[in-house]
Design a protein around this motif. Structure first.
Motif, short mmCIF file in Angstrom:
data_model
loop_
_atom_site.label_atom_id
_atom_site.label_comp_id
_atom_site.label_asym_id
_atom_site.label_seq_id
_atom_site.Cartn_x
_atom_site.Cartn_y
_atom_site.Cartn_z
N LEU A 501 0.57 -1.25 -0.01
CA LEU A 501 0.01 0.13 0.06
C LEU A 501 0.99 1.30 -0.07
N ASP A 502 2.11 1.18 0.42
CA ASP A 502 3.27 2.25 0.31
C ASP A 502 2.59 3.18 1.07
N GLN A 503 2.25 2.90 2.43
CA GLN A 503 1.88 3.77 3.42
C GLN A 503 2.55 3.59 4.69
N PRO A 504 2.87 4.53 5.66
CA PRO A 504 3.74 4.39 6.86
C PRO A 504 2.86 3.17 7.55
N ILE A 505 3.65 2.38 8.23
CA ILE A 505 3.21 1.21 9.08
C ILE A 505 3.54 1.42 10.56
N HIS A 506 2.82 1.52 11.50
CA HIS A 506 3.23 1.66 12.69
C HIS A 506 2.77 0.40 13.52
N LEU A 507 3.74 -0.19 14.29
CA LEU A 507 3.32 -1.34 15.09
C LEU A 507 3.20 -0.85 16.60
N ILE A 508 2.10 -1.35 17.32
CA ILE A 508 1.88 -0.97 18.36
C ILE A 508 1.74 -2.02 19.28
N GLY A 509 2.28 -2.58 20.33
CA GLY A 509 2.22 -3.40 21.11
C GLY A 509 1.69 -2.98 22.37
N VAL A 510 0.64 -3.36 22.90
CA VAL A 510 -0.11 -2.99 24.24
C VAL A 510 -0.14 -4.24 25.15
N GLU A 511 0.38 -4.20 26.21
CA GLU A 511 0.20 -5.20 27.37
C GLU A 511 -0.55 -4.56 28.71
N PHE A 512 -1.44 -5.41 29.14
CA PHE A 512 -2.27 -5.23 30.30
C PHE A 512 -1.72 -6.17 31.41
N SER A 513 -1.74 -5.49 32.46
CA SER A 513 -1.50 -6.29 33.85
C SER A 513 -2.75 -6.79 34.46
N LYS A 514 -2.87 -8.09 34.64
CA LYS A 514 -3.97 -8.77 35.42
C LYS A 514 -4.22 -8.09 36.98
#
Length: 527
Positions: A501-514
């Protein structure tokens, strides 16, 4: 899915007509120059194929207008049908009596109200026909009216029932009354079968398809056309209807926007349909809005989803079979059936599984996806003003690619949910709950979202916005950040399918605490 189309430019000579907003009277529409979409070809087919029919459609889909069309047809009002499909295929010399019951109004959650309401309706029918009743029970009175009308006219009776299920739906929060209403109606509807010799045609409409065993056991010859492909467009507007009947209304409105906002309802037909109420309000106001959704109060639905711990990510990819979608009763209401029959989900795919049909359900369009997710958030926040402020801030942060601001926003939101809420709802252990909050916020803004995989504890979400692609991975951890979310995003190569797609790709890793019930890691990287 249809490709991009240019804004519609009408070059015809048709003049604009009046918009039949909220009008369910066929005679008024035909005599007073309102737009009308011809549905009489379906009536021809129904008359050729059988006698007793049932149709379930969501609210404001044109069921009452279709029923009124049937009434005028059986009463032989030929001038109203000139130019319509059925005009040259009907014997206008024959006039059938019509017995019509309407449960669309009234307070049916009060004990005994249904019985009183029905007796009033039957009394009115008797008064208009000059019938003196000798019966004190509703079924007996109903049967007597059918017999007398048949004998007097020399032609059998058309029985039309509008909103057959409303007396049950209105009382769902008082189950004992709902059950009483259901059992009372079962006795009433069974009268149609016992009086079959006097009945030419039966048509029942409603929002929900209650179990045949519980409600229609006495009317087992009832043909359900709810998901019969031949009748998928019996209510609602098709693409062709918009481009022909409503062509004068289309200038200045983008056809692709109309399709995105309102099209998408499917009952297995070759094409999807629009909710008429949305389309008519759009043509009237000339702006897009959540018109259909706002006419209902989905409190019961929202509470049911939370009570059953249904994640918003699951809603766009639910699966059900014929039996499951028909499982709807006071004490046995499948989530899939509830969402499908009320119009919040529709059939997106059908598959044959060993001779049994399997249906994949999803949101029909942007209006439902956006509005339902806003309602889910509102239920959590309990403060519509703050919820709207959060949504506006989310949009602005995403526009600026302010990821630190995004983390702060969501951290504050989770922190604002009282501990008692988790305890009372037992939802902290619910797989995907945290991720579903993210999804509902983005979906509530009407953004282009894809949930790629919701199995085996993996909850990935792709958001396309402002010529950027955002890939989210959500993980629940015991306490401290483990970096697992970002690691999976990078190691699995989730970005590869989007590079073209030739668009900027952002990786977002989200972690939650139990333990803390909040975000413990929010990592961002460019792919």
């Amino acid at each position: 899915m249809p490709g991009k189309v240019e804004p519609f430019e009408y070059r015809g000579t048709m003049t604009r007509r009046r918009l039949p907003i909220g009008i369910q009277n066929f005679r008024k529409i035909r005599e007073q120059n309102y737009y009308y979409v011809d549905k009489t070809k379906y009536i021809r087919s129904l008359l050729d194929e059988g006698t007793h029919y049932f149709l379930s459609r969501p609210r404001r889909f044109g069921k009452s207008l279709f029923l009124d069309t049937l009434k005028e047809l059986f009463e032989g009002n030929e001038p109203l049908f000139e130019g319509l499909d059925i005009h040259n295929h009907w014997d206008w010399q024959v006039r059938h009596p019509v017995l019509r019951l309407d449960f669309s109004s009234g307070n049916f959650n009060e004990p005994g109200y249904l019985q009183a309401n029905l007796m009033e309706q039957l009394a009115a029918i008797e008064r208009r026909a000059g019938i003196v009743s000798e019966y004190t029970t509703a079924p007996g009175r109903f049967a007597a009216i059918l017999e007398i009308l048949h004998e007097r006219a020399g032609h059998r009776v058309a029985v039309l029932v509008d909103e057959y299920d409303k007396p049950i739906l209105d009382a769902l929060e008082v189950p004992e009354i709902a059950r009483d209403n259901r059992d009372f109606l079962r006795g009433l509807y069974s009268t149609v079968k016992f009086s079959d010799a006097h009945v030419r045609f039966t048509f029942l409409t409603g929002v929900s398809k209650f179990s045949k065993v519980r409600l229609f056991s006495g009317l087992n010859n009832l043909t359900d056309i709810t998901i019969d492909p031949r009748y998928s467009a019996i209510c609602g507007y098709t693409e062709a209807d918009l481009d022909t009947v409503f062509a004068p209304e289309l200038p200045s409105l983008d056809r692709e926007d109309i399709r995105d906002w309102y099209n998408g309802y499917s009952w297995l037909g070759e094409e999807k349909v629009y909710n008429p109420f949305d389309i008519l309000l759009l043509f009237d106001k000339r702006t897009f809005g959540t018109y259909w959704f706002e006419t209902g109060t989905p409190t019961f639905l929202i509470e049911t989803l939370f009570k059953r711990q249904i994640s918003s990510l699951e809603l766009n990819n639910m699966i059900g079979g014929d039996e499951l979608l028909s499982t709807f009763d006071v004490d046995d209401m499948a989530t899939e059936a509830l969402l499908f029959q009320t119009g919040y989900l529709t059939i997106t795919e059908q598959e044959d599984l060993g001779g049994e049909s399997l249906y994949r359900l999803g949101y029909p369009n942007r209006e439902v996806r956006q509005s339902l997710n806003r309602s889910l958030l509102r239920y959590l926040v309990k403060d519509s003003t703050r919820q709207m402020a959060n949504s506006v801030r989310l949009y602005r942060l995403l526009e600026a690619n302010d990821f630190a601001g995004l983390e702060t926003l969501f951290h504050a939101f989770f922190a604002s949910i009282p501990y008692e809420w988790y305890t009372n709802n037992d939802i902290a252990s619910f797989e995907g709950y945290y991720a579903s909050v993210f999804y509902s916020y983005f979906a509530g803004l009407g953004l282009n979202i894809t949930v790629e995989d919701s199995s085996h504890g993996r909850l990935d979400m792709a958001v396309h916005f402002n010529d950027n692609i955002y890939l989210f991975e959500f993980k629940v951890v015991e306490m401290a950040s483990e970096g697992a979310a970002m690691a999976q995003l990078q190691e699995k190569g989730y970005a590869d399918k989007y590079r073209g797609l030739d668009q900027p790709i952002h990786l977002i890793g989200v972690e939650f605490s139990k333990n803390t019930r909040n975000i413990t890691a929010f990592e961002v990287a460019r792919a």
